[in-house]
Design a protein around this motif. Structure first.
Motif, PDB file in Angstrom:
ATOM      1  N   ALA B  48       0.832  -1.212  -0.018  1.00 35.90           N
ATOM      2  CA  ALA B  48       0.191  -0.141   0.024  1.00 35.90           C
ATOM      3  C   ALA B  48       0.906   1.240  -0.125  1.00 35.90           C
ATOM      4  CB  ALA B  48      -0.956   0.004   1.081  1.00 35.90           C
ATOM      5  N   SER B  50       1.017   5.028   1.480  1.00 35.57           N
ATOM      6  CA  SER B  50       0.421   5.777   2.592  1.00 35.57           C
ATOM      7  C   SER B  50       0.543   7.178   2.548  1.00 35.57           C
ATOM      8  CB  SER B  50       1.175   5.329   3.855  1.00 35.57           C
ATOM      9  OG  SER B  50       0.942   6.090   5.156  1.00 35.57           O
ATOM     10  N   LYS B  55      -6.534   8.668   3.096  1.00 34.64           N
ATOM     11  CA  LYS B  55      -6.593   7.114   3.357  1.00 34.64           C
ATOM     12  C   LYS B  55      -5.357   6.594   2.258  1.00 34.64           C
ATOM     13  CE  LYS B  55     -11.356   6.951   4.208  1.00 34.64           C
ATOM     14  NZ  LYS B  55     -12.774   6.223   3.637  1.00 34.64           N
ATOM     15  N   THR B  57      -3.634   4.009  -0.057  1.00 34.06           N
ATOM     16  CA  THR B  57      -4.074   3.289  -1.515  1.00 34.06           C
ATOM     17  C   THR B  57      -3.529   1.819  -1.362  1.00 34.06           C
ATOM     18  OG1 THR B  57      -3.810   5.413  -2.424  1.00 34.06           O
ATOM     19  CG2 THR B  57      -3.947   3.479  -3.628  1.00 34.06           C
ATOM     20  N   TYR B  58      -4.512   0.798  -1.358  1.00 36.06           N
ATOM     21  CA  TYR B  58      -3.911  -0.457  -1.450  1.00 36.06           C
ATOM     22  C   TYR B  58      -3.724  -1.006  -2.924  1.00 36.06           C
ATOM     23  CZ  TYR B  58      -4.963  -0.389   3.662  1.00 36.06           C
ATOM     24  OH  TYR B  58      -5.085   0.137   5.041  1.00 36.06           O
ATOM     25  N   GLU B  63      -5.960  -6.917   1.535  1.00 37.68           N
ATOM     26  CA  GLU B  63      -7.191  -6.481   2.267  1.00 37.68           C
ATOM     27  C   GLU B  63      -6.815  -5.412   3.162  1.00 37.68           C
ATOM     28  OE1 GLU B  63      -7.274 -11.332   3.265  1.00 37.68           O
ATOM     29  OE2 GLU B  63      -8.971 -10.199   4.315  1.00 37.68           O
ATOM     30  N   LYS B  64      -7.758  -4.280   2.936  1.00 41.40           N
ATOM     31  CA  LYS B  64      -7.495  -3.088   3.698  1.00 41.40           C
ATOM     32  C   LYS B  64      -7.989  -3.252   5.188  1.00 41.40           C
ATOM     33  CE  LYS B  64      -9.857  -0.808   0.572  1.00 41.40           C
ATOM     34  NZ  LYS B  64     -10.471   0.198  -0.248  1.00 41.40           N
ATOM     35  N   ASP B  65      -8.869  -4.087   5.226  1.00 42.57           N
ATOM     36  CA  ASP B  65      -9.636  -4.372   6.713  1.00 42.57           C
ATOM     37  C   ASP B  65      -8.608  -4.993   7.614  1.00 42.57           C
ATOM     38  OD1 ASP B  65     -12.826  -4.432   5.185  1.00 42.57           O
ATOM     39  OD2 ASP B  65     -11.658  -2.820   6.020  1.00 42.57           O
ATOM     40  N   LEU B  68      -4.181  -2.309   8.407  1.00 39.86           N
ATOM     41  CA  LEU B  68      -4.616  -1.039   8.612  1.00 39.86           C
ATOM     42  C   LEU B  68      -3.641  -0.310   8.434  1.00 39.86           C
ATOM     43  CD1 LEU B  68      -7.513  -1.493  11.318  1.00 39.86           C
ATOM     44  CD2 LEU B  68      -7.779  -1.482   9.176  1.00 39.86           C
TER      45      LEU B  68
END
Lengths: 113, 114
Positions: B48, B50, B55, B57-58, B63-65, B68
């Motif tokens: 990702a 940062s 927010k 960007t993945y 999995e963004k959830d 984190l």
């Protein structure tokens, strides 16, 4: 997607020898960077290249940005044992700042004393 | 100059727990930091991007959830692996952008999930 090709996967040289490794791409890159990674550590930036044809040195290391913008090479002269590690090429084809890098798979260099 | 630190350097956690990894740029400010994952004898895999104040960007397939990312300041980004499982065990490396395309990497964090 974009890929950077580095081969061979491993290189074995004798201490004191020079070694050259190259990195190729099927598409044009605007920036080329060379990193070295020691086991269990993060990569360390060795040289960054921004212009086609650019030749840049950092001590015993020399790198060039190919004029076709599809390749770059790194040369290490008079190798020493601490040159052992994994050498990654990386590049970006975007024009914006803070662009993502595409990495090659790396070449593991071994230096025999 | 251009020093990036990571904490912790290694961590062992039990399956189902969460782990937070910090990435700090020590002598420069970084609007953008990146998080990578590296498997043995493989190249770096970008997870990702940062960006400070926005927010993350993945990359596709991340999995963004589960991973984190928070970039609360110009010198700190954190990666939290939530509900960790053994398959999350890996070497996680962050990088910070100093100028243009030059990414400077942290020393990495070895995560082992038991």
């Amino acid at each position: 997607g974009q890929q950077l090709n580095q081969s061979p996967q491993s290189m074995f040289i004798q201490e004191g020898e020079d070694v050259s490794m190259n990195c190729t791409s099927s598409s044009i890159f605007n920036t080329w960077l060379w990193y070295k990674q020691d086991p269990g550590e993060g990569p360390v930036l060795l040289i960054a290249l921004y212009k086609a044809g650019e030749l840049t040195s950092n001590g015993r290391l020399t790198a060039q940005f190919g004029i076709t913008r599809k390749d770059s090479f790194l040369n290490i002269s008079a190798s020493i044992p601490s040159d052992v590690g994994i050498y990654f090429c990386a590049g970006t084809s975007y024009t914006g700042a803070n662009s993502k890098l595409t990495f090659g798979k790396g070449i593991t260099l071994s230096v025999r004393p | 100059g251009a020093v990036v630190s990571q904490h912790p350097s290694w961590v062992i956690c039990k399956s189902g727990t969460s782990v937070k990894i910090e990435c700090r740029s020590l002598d420069f400010q970084a609007t953008t930091m990146f998080w990578y994952r590296q498997f043995p004898k493989q190249s770096l895999m970008l997870m990702a991007t940062s960006n400070e104040g926005s927010k993350a960007t993945y990359e596709q397939g991340v999995e963004k959830d589960k991973f984190l990312i928070n970039h609360a300041s110009l010198t700190l980004s954190t990666l939290t692996v939530t509900s960790a499982h053994p398959e999350d065990s890996s070497f996680y490396i962050c990088s910070a952008v100093l100028v243009s395309y030059e990414q400077y990497f942290g020393p990495g964090t070895r995560l082992t999930v038991t």
